[in-house]
Design a protein around this motif. Sequence first.
Motif, PDB file in Angstrom:
ATOM      1  N   LEU A 241       1.145  -1.277   0.400  1.00 33.03           N
ATOM      2  CA  LEU A 241      -0.015   0.105  -0.199  1.00 33.03           C
ATOM      3  C   LEU A 241       1.006   1.686   0.464  1.00 33.03           C
ATOM      4  O   LEU A 241       0.242   2.437  -0.125  1.00 33.03           O
ATOM      5  N   GLY A 242       1.705   1.009  -0.299  1.00 30.80           N
ATOM      6  CA  GLY A 242       2.873   2.167  -0.453  1.00 30.80           C
ATOM      7  C   GLY A 242       3.924   2.010  -1.564  1.00 30.80           C
ATOM      8  O   GLY A 242       4.108   1.174  -2.207  1.00 30.80           O
ATOM      9  N   CYS A 243       3.816   3.098  -2.689  1.00 29.83           N
ATOM     10  CA  CYS A 243       4.827   3.598  -3.223  1.00 29.83           C
ATOM     11  C   CYS A 243       5.772   4.126  -3.384  1.00 29.83           C
ATOM     12  O   CYS A 243       5.750   5.482  -2.781  1.00 29.83           O
ATOM     13  N   VAL A 244       6.975   3.773  -4.100  1.00 29.28           N
ATOM     14  CA  VAL A 244       8.354   5.103  -4.369  1.00 29.28           C
ATOM     15  C   VAL A 244       8.272   4.949  -6.114  1.00 29.28           C
ATOM     16  O   VAL A 244       8.185   3.555  -6.368  1.00 29.28           O
ATOM     17  N   PHE A 245       8.950   6.456  -6.293  1.00 27.67           N
ATOM     18  CA  PHE A 245       8.776   6.177  -7.539  1.00 27.67           C
ATOM     19  C   PHE A 245      10.444   7.204  -7.735  1.00 27.67           C
ATOM     20  O   PHE A 245      10.309   7.767  -7.430  1.00 27.67           O
ATOM     21  N   PRO A 246      11.317   6.591  -8.427  1.00 23.90           N
ATOM     22  CA  PRO A 246      11.378   6.529  -9.359  1.00 23.90           C
ATOM     23  C   PRO A 246      11.693   4.763  -8.631  1.00 23.90           C
ATOM     24  O   PRO A 246      11.180   4.609  -7.568  1.00 23.90           O
ATOM     25  N   PRO A 247      11.542   3.429  -9.646  1.00 25.37           N
ATOM     26  CA  PRO A 247      11.412   2.147  -9.082  1.00 25.37           C
ATOM     27  C   PRO A 247      12.094   1.806  -8.685  1.00 25.37           C
ATOM     28  O   PRO A 247      13.272   1.919  -8.719  1.00 25.37           O
ATOM     29  N   ASP A 248      12.204   0.883  -8.199  1.00 22.74           N
ATOM     30  CA  ASP A 248      13.952  -0.414  -7.002  1.00 22.74           C
ATOM     31  C   ASP A 248      14.311  -0.585  -8.026  1.00 22.74           C
ATOM     32  O   ASP A 248      13.720  -0.994  -9.868  1.00 22.74           O
ATOM     33  N   GLN A 249      15.709  -0.921  -8.463  1.00 23.93           N
ATOM     34  CA  GLN A 249      16.951  -1.280  -9.004  1.00 23.93           C
ATOM     35  C   GLN A 249      16.622  -0.265  -9.814  1.00 23.93           C
ATOM     36  O   GLN A 249      17.506   0.046 -10.545  1.00 23.93           O
ATOM     37  N   VAL A 250      16.087   0.929  -9.226  1.00 26.38           N
ATOM     38  CA  VAL A 250      17.309   1.456 -11.245  1.00 26.38           C
ATOM     39  C   VAL A 250      18.285   2.198 -10.781  1.00 26.38           C
ATOM     40  O   VAL A 250      19.632   2.413 -10.206  1.00 26.38           O
ATOM     41  N   ASP A 251      19.564   2.982 -12.155  1.00 24.24           N
ATOM     42  CA  ASP A 251      20.548   3.543 -11.848  1.00 24.24           C
ATOM     43  C   ASP A 251      20.447   4.935 -12.636  1.00 24.24           C
ATOM     44  O   ASP A 251      19.042   5.317 -12.887  1.00 24.24           O
ATOM     45  N   HIS A 252      21.215   4.998 -11.990  1.00 23.23           N
ATOM     46  CA  HIS A 252      21.054   7.067 -11.672  1.00 23.23           C
ATOM     47  C   HIS A 252      22.554   7.283 -11.986  1.00 23.23           C
ATOM     48  O   HIS A 252      23.550   6.781 -11.373  1.00 23.23           O
ATOM     49  N   LEU A 253      23.253   8.599 -12.942  1.00 26.57           N
ATOM     50  CA  LEU A 253      24.482   8.983 -12.941  1.00 26.57           C
ATOM     51  C   LEU A 253      24.304   9.931 -11.492  1.00 26.57           C
ATOM     52  O   LEU A 253      23.948  10.471 -11.193  1.00 26.57           O
ATOM     53  N   ALA A 254      25.687   9.806 -11.303  1.00 26.82           N
ATOM     54  CA  ALA A 254      25.951  10.903 -10.399  1.00 26.82           C
ATOM     55  C   ALA A 254      25.932  12.228 -10.393  1.00 26.82           C
ATOM     56  O   ALA A 254      26.688  12.012 -11.687  1.00 26.82           O
ATOM     57  N   GLY A 255      25.143  13.347  -9.432  1.00 34.24           N
ATOM     58  CA  GLY A 255      24.562  14.173 -10.172  1.00 34.24           C
ATOM     59  C   GLY A 255      23.729  13.970 -11.124  1.00 34.24           C
ATOM     60  O   GLY A 255      23.024  15.187 -11.357  1.00 34.24           O
TER      61      GLY A 255
END
Length: 162
Positions: free
Chosen positions: A31-45
Amino acid sequence: MKFSSAWLAAATLCSCASAQYFQRLGTCPTLGCVFPPDQVDHLAGQYFDIRLEVHAPINGSEATGNPNPDTNFSFTITPPRGAPVNASKFFGVPEPAIEHWNFSYYQDLFAQDAHKPTIVNVAAKAYRKVALYQEGTYTATLSKLMVTACRVRTDPFDYSIQ
């Protein structure tokens, strides 16, 4: 040969008929959501937004008996080799305002045929234009409803699994 074809057609129809439900959104397994989803990659900065939602179904199989979503939810970020920190403090931004709305959906085809949607009240927050700068794996926790992880990398072509 006709018997085999008829048997195959019947088996196919039965397998389709047994899938009479709608799949829950992958970023909202509870019953809770976090966007962006689990296991996503981001570039530093890299700038991105974080959206949090707490759902309170009024009816349907997940109804809790309380139609009001918990507006006292917390959100923490745990950096690599660090301790959990309140997200507003971690990102150096003011605490976002809580938004409220509701939506409806059909849990399965039987509810759709009966015109009985599930109604869900939502409390949400959005952290806008935030970034992670240290390379490594971060953990984001939405109260006790949801835990997600993301990886920050400095090399945009590094797709290795760590």
